[in-house]
Design a protein around this motif. Structure first.
Motif, PDB file in Angstrom:
ATOM      1  N   GLY A  74       0.767  -1.240   0.000  1.00 11.07           N
ATOM      2  CA  GLY A  74       0.000   0.000   0.000  1.00 11.07           C
ATOM      3  C   GLY A  74       0.792   1.280   0.000  1.00 11.07           C
ATOM      4  N   LEU A  75       2.057   1.265   0.412  1.00 13.48           N
ATOM      5  CA  LEU A  75       2.828   2.504   0.398  1.00 13.48           C
ATOM      6  C   LEU A  75       3.192   2.906  -1.032  1.00 13.48           C
ATOM      7  CD1 LEU A  75       5.361   2.186   3.359  1.00 13.48           C
ATOM      8  CD2 LEU A  75       3.409   3.749   3.185  1.00 13.48           C
ATOM      9  N   ALA A  76       3.223   4.195  -1.253  1.00 16.71           N
ATOM     10  CA  ALA A  76       3.800   4.769  -2.462  1.00 16.71           C
ATOM     11  C   ALA A  76       4.941   5.672  -2.015  1.00 16.71           C
ATOM     12  CB  ALA A  76       2.769   5.561  -3.257  1.00 16.71           C
ATOM     13  N   SER A  77       6.011   5.747  -2.816  1.00 21.86           N
ATOM     14  CA  SER A  77       7.204   6.454  -2.370  1.00 21.86           C
ATOM     15  C   SER A  77       7.992   6.962  -3.567  1.00 21.86           C
ATOM     16  CB  SER A  77       8.071   5.515  -1.527  1.00 21.86           C
ATOM     17  OG  SER A  77       9.150   6.190  -0.915  1.00 21.86           O
ATOM     18  N   THR A  78       9.021   7.727  -3.276  1.00 16.76           N
ATOM     19  CA  THR A  78       9.973   8.178  -4.284  1.00 16.76           C
ATOM     20  C   THR A  78      11.312   7.484  -4.055  1.00 16.76           C
ATOM     21  OG1 THR A  78      10.742  10.014  -2.921  1.00 16.76           O
ATOM     22  CG2 THR A  78       8.905  10.465  -4.424  1.00 16.76           C
ATOM     23  N   LEU A  79      12.170   7.524  -5.066  1.00 13.89           N
ATOM     24  CA  LEU A  79      13.501   6.943  -4.926  1.00 13.89           C
ATOM     25  C   LEU A  79      14.243   7.521  -3.724  1.00 13.89           C
ATOM     26  CD1 LEU A  79      14.959   6.848  -8.554  1.00 13.89           C
ATOM     27  CD2 LEU A  79      14.424   4.867  -7.129  1.00 13.89           C
ATOM     28  N   ASP A  80      14.246   8.831  -3.610  1.00 15.57           N
ATOM     29  CA  ASP A  80      15.005   9.466  -2.538  1.00 15.57           C
ATOM     30  C   ASP A  80      14.442   9.128  -1.167  1.00 15.57           C
ATOM     31  OD1 ASP A  80      17.258  11.269  -3.535  1.00 15.57           O
ATOM     32  OD2 ASP A  80      15.627  11.842  -4.876  1.00 15.57           O
ATOM     33  N   ASP A  81      13.121   9.091  -1.052  1.00 11.95           N
ATOM     34  CA  ASP A  81      12.514   8.758   0.233  1.00 11.95           C
ATOM     35  C   ASP A  81      12.878   7.339   0.654  1.00 11.95           C
ATOM     36  OD1 ASP A  81      11.203  11.163   0.788  1.00 11.95           O
ATOM     37  OD2 ASP A  81       9.330  10.143   1.288  1.00 11.95           O
ATOM     38  N   TYR A  82      12.664   6.389  -0.232  1.00 12.09           N
ATOM     39  CA  TYR A  82      12.925   5.007   0.161  1.00 12.09           C
ATOM     40  C   TYR A  82      14.413   4.758   0.360  1.00 12.09           C
ATOM     41  CZ  TYR A  82      11.523   0.251   1.100  1.00 12.09           C
ATOM     42  OH  TYR A  82      11.270  -0.934   1.749  1.00 12.09           O
ATOM     43  N   SER A  83      15.223   5.497  -0.375  1.00 18.00           N
ATOM     44  CA  SER A  83      16.664   5.380  -0.176  1.00 18.00           C
ATOM     45  C   SER A  83      17.055   5.818   1.233  1.00 18.00           C
ATOM     46  CB  SER A  83      17.414   6.217  -1.213  1.00 18.00           C
ATOM     47  OG  SER A  83      18.807   6.121  -1.036  1.00 18.00           O
ATOM     48  N   ARG A  84      16.364   6.788   1.786  1.00 11.62           N
ATOM     49  CA  ARG A  84      16.665   7.207   3.160  1.00 11.62           C
ATOM     50  C   ARG A  84      16.354   6.079   4.143  1.00 11.62           C
ATOM     51  NH1 ARG A  84      18.169  12.186   4.029  1.00 11.62           N
ATOM     52  NH2 ARG A  84      17.561  12.130   6.243  1.00 11.62           N
ATOM     53  N   PHE A  85      15.300   5.350   3.892  1.00 10.86           N
ATOM     54  CA  PHE A  85      14.987   4.194   4.730  1.00 10.86           C
ATOM     55  C   PHE A  85      16.093   3.142   4.608  1.00 10.86           C
ATOM     56  CE2 PHE A  85      12.891  -0.011   5.110  1.00 10.86           C
ATOM     57  CZ  PHE A  85      12.462   0.072   6.427  1.00 10.86           C
ATOM     58  N   ALA A  86      16.514   2.856   3.384  1.00  9.88           N
ATOM     59  CA  ALA A  86      17.574   1.863   3.154  1.00  9.88           C
ATOM     60  C   ALA A  86      18.898   2.309   3.769  1.00  9.88           C
ATOM     61  CB  ALA A  86      17.733   1.608   1.658  1.00  9.88           C
ATOM     62  N   ARG A  87      19.207   3.584   3.646  1.00  9.93           N
ATOM     63  CA  ARG A  87      20.464   4.099   4.200  1.00  9.93           C
ATOM     64  C   ARG A  87      20.461   4.048   5.726  1.00  9.93           C
ATOM     65  NH1 ARG A  87      20.266   9.748   1.842  1.00  9.93           N
ATOM     66  NH2 ARG A  87      22.032  10.107   3.249  1.00  9.93           N
ATOM     67  N   MET A  88      19.289   4.258   6.326  1.00  9.12           N
ATOM     68  CA  MET A  88      19.186   4.105   7.779  1.00  9.12           C
ATOM     69  C   MET A  88      19.564   2.689   8.189  1.00  9.12           C
ATOM     70  SD  MET A  88      16.937   2.502  10.106  1.00  9.12           S
ATOM     71  CE  MET A  88      15.354   2.397   9.277  1.00  9.12           C
ATOM     72  N   LEU A  89      19.083   1.711   7.450  1.00  7.52           N
ATOM     73  CA  LEU A  89      19.414   0.321   7.758  1.00  7.52           C
ATOM     74  C   LEU A  89      20.901   0.058   7.564  1.00  7.52           C
ATOM     75  CD1 LEU A  89      16.351  -1.341   6.008  1.00  7.52           C
ATOM     76  CD2 LEU A  89      16.725  -1.190   8.478  1.00  7.52           C
ATOM     77  N   LEU A  90      21.461   0.560   6.470  1.00  7.59           N
ATOM     78  CA  LEU A  90      22.899   0.374   6.218  1.00  7.59           C
ATOM     79  C   LEU A  90      23.730   0.997   7.331  1.00  7.59           C
ATOM     80  CD1 LEU A  90      25.180  -0.556   4.294  1.00  7.59           C
ATOM     81  CD2 LEU A  90      25.028   1.702   3.214  1.00  7.59           C
ATOM     82  N   ASN A  91      23.276   2.127   7.851  1.00 10.64           N
ATOM     83  CA  ASN A  91      23.979   2.821   8.925  1.00 10.64           C
ATOM     84  C   ASN A  91      23.642   2.254  10.306  1.00 10.64           C
ATOM     85  OD1 ASN A  91      25.124   4.532   7.036  1.00 10.64           O
ATOM     86  ND2 ASN A  91      23.581   6.131   7.307  1.00 10.64           N
ATOM     87  N   LYS A  92      23.142   1.032  10.325  1.00  9.02           N
ATOM     88  CA  LYS A  92      22.871   0.308  11.570  1.00  9.02           C
ATOM     89  C   LYS A  92      21.815   0.989  12.431  1.00  9.02           C
ATOM     90  CE  LYS A  92      27.528  -1.638  11.604  1.00  9.02           C
ATOM     91  NZ  LYS A  92      28.790  -1.824  12.373  1.00  9.02           N
ATOM     92  N   GLY A  93      20.803   1.530  11.748  1.00  7.12           N
ATOM     93  CA  GLY A  93      19.641   2.030  12.469  1.00  7.12           C
ATOM     94  C   GLY A  93      19.532   3.522  12.626  1.00  7.12           C
ATOM     95  N   SER A  94      20.485   4.283  12.069  1.00  7.40           N
ATOM     96  CA  SER A  94      20.403   5.736  12.214  1.00  7.40           C
ATOM     97  C   SER A  94      20.741   6.410  10.894  1.00  7.40           C
ATOM     98  CB  SER A  94      21.350   6.232  13.297  1.00  7.40           C
ATOM     99  OG  SER A  94      22.702   6.067  12.911  1.00  7.40           O
ATOM    100  N   LEU A  95      20.312   7.659  10.763  1.00  9.53           N
ATOM    101  CA  LEU A  95      20.617   8.463   9.581  1.00  9.53           C
ATOM    102  C   LEU A  95      20.579   9.930   9.973  1.00  9.53           C
ATOM    103  CD1 LEU A  95      21.135   8.380   6.480  1.00  9.53           C
ATOM    104  CD2 LEU A  95      18.679   8.756   6.187  1.00  9.53           C
ATOM    105  N   ASP A  96      21.621  10.629   9.585  1.00 11.39           N
ATOM    106  CA  ASP A  96      21.712  12.077   9.838  1.00 11.39           C
ATOM    107  C   ASP A  96      21.456  12.417  11.307  1.00 11.39           C
ATOM    108  OD1 ASP A  96      22.197  12.364   7.132  1.00 11.39           O
ATOM    109  OD2 ASP A  96      20.144  12.952   6.644  1.00 11.39           O
TER     110      ASP A  96
END
Length: 426
Positions: free
Chosen positions: A292-314
């Protein structure tokens, strides 16, 4: 109404999988390092348009803390002659599931539940579940009591025994009749409807992609005391500045919404906007955890980057590093041999709402990737993955139904190179 039911059936359909060919690699010493080749990725995206597998494609890759690739090809809407752009909004279907898993695991960190607690401790409708046990001599269905309760761990790793749409057994028929994912009912009612449906197998004995993530969403509501969408927005989207990801999109974003394309008789046919956009531009009681979610590349990339950064971003922490590691670790016991189509995704196990790569690609036909990566995809052929070994995340958008695994194969080969196998497994 028929259109909505058709759309719902399609949403519930699980992502497909490519068959892994038997012959092992013949080449010697495949490369274990790679460099992003922009021209190679551009060519792969363009080829998907040229050969008719996609109407529009786009991709965003981050590595070592910086953007290393953005590219797009084709049209977001062929009829309107709108090209695929960086800010195009796409339906991501089952890429909703990892978001739901993160929401639930935040509550686990707060001590709201234990992973091996019975689900019925929090959602009592799941006490005393029945399990389909075949048919008797007269051809009538047999049902037996569940040998153990469904646990929270089961709903996180798809081992609860739930169905996910139509199928060959009377339990599947009961699922269809119950309509647990009818858009007109809230999550609490969806959960109660599901609990009336017999399980397909004894809890913990098989892996079967299912409605379990929608049960996760119902559990988030019960434990948090908030509507599921409100909880996700407050604790994931707003902290991560994912400003354009939502179940219900504002009408002002409609001009940036990608059209859905369905392959019929070998050709992509663009769906009418009114049918394809029903879920995201109309109010519904159901806020599903599994789609059901709709998203943009940049938005979902922030979610993925949070995971790569072990749970945090910025500077904002969503999960503890240990929790991300737990989610990205194979949770399937070796005794769980029946795994439906999961082996078709490669040499993988399954964590909490992610497939997890356990060893290098075993054949030339298998998708490229590094041991330790975790990923998931969506029914419209979208894909994302997190690759800790190479400090990389990738998000790939397309709107092609049914799911086309060849798009993922070609995109991954373009990212890593066709011979990449990555670091060895354990």
């Amino acid at each position: 109404m028929r259109g909505k039911r058709l759309a719902l059936a399609m949403m519930m359909a699980c992502a497909g999988s490519a068959v892994i060919a038997a012959p092992l690699f013949a080449q010697a010493a495949p490369a274990e390092t790679f460099k992003i080749d922009r021209k190679r990725i551009d060519a792969a995206l363009a080829a998907m348009i040229a050969d008719g597998r996609a109407a529009g494609t786009s991709a965003l890759i981050w590595q070592d803390g910086r953007e290393v690739y953005f590219g797009n090809a084709g049209m977001a809407d062929r009829e309107a002659k709108r090209p695929m752009r960086r800010d195009t909004i796409a339906q991501i279907y089952s890429m909703t599931k990892p978001v739901t898993g993160v929401a639930l695991m935040r509550l686990w960190e707060q001590g709201k539940f234990r992973l091996d607690d019975p689900l019925a401790k929090y959602l009592p409708e799941y006490a005393n579940m029945r399990v389909y046990a075949g048919k008797d001599a007269a051809g009538q269905p047999r049902y037996v009591a569940a040998e153990r309760p469904i646990t929270v761990r089961d709903i996180l790793r798809h081992t609860a025994g739930f169905a996910y749409g139509a199928g060959p057994t009377p339990a599947h028929d009961a699922y269809v009749a119950a309509e647990p994912l009818a858009l007109a009912v809230p999550l609490s009612e969806a959960s109660k409807r599901l609990a009336t449906v017999p399980l397909l197998y004894q809890p913990g004995t098989q892996w079967e992609y299912s409605i379990a993530v929608d049960v996760q969403a119902a559990l988030v509501e019960k434990l948090s005391g908030q509507p599921f969408a409100d909880y996700v927005r407050a604790h994931i989207f707003e902290p991560l500045k994912m400003t354009e990801t939502a179940w219900r999109q504002p009408d002002a974003r409609l001009p940036r919404f990608a059209a859905m394309n369905v392959k019929r008789d070998g050709k992509l046919v663009q769906q009418p906007a009114a049918e394809a956009q029903t879920l995201n531009f109309e109010d519904h009681a159901l806020t599903p955890g599994g789609f059901g979610l709709a998203s943009t590349l940049d938005d979902y990339s922030r979610f993925a980057r949070m995971l790569l950064n072990k749970g945090s971003l910025d500077g904002v922490r969503i999960l503890k590093p240990s929790t991300v590691k737990l989610m990205a670790t194979d949770q399937l016991d070796p005794a769980i041999k029946e795994r439906a189509w999961l082996p078709g995704k490669g040499a993988v196990g399954f964590g909490f709402d992610f497939a997890v790569r356990k060893s290098p690609p075993q054949t030339a036909e298998e998708n490229r990737g590094a041991t330790g990566e975790y990923f998931w995809d969506g029914m419209a052929s979208t894909l994302f993955w997190v690759d800790p070994a190479n400090k990389l995340t990738a998000v790939f958008f397309v709107q092609t139904i049914p799911y086309d695994g060849t798009l993922h194969h070609d995109f991954r080969a373009a990212v890593y190179g066709p011979d990449y196998r990555g670091p060895a497994g354990d």
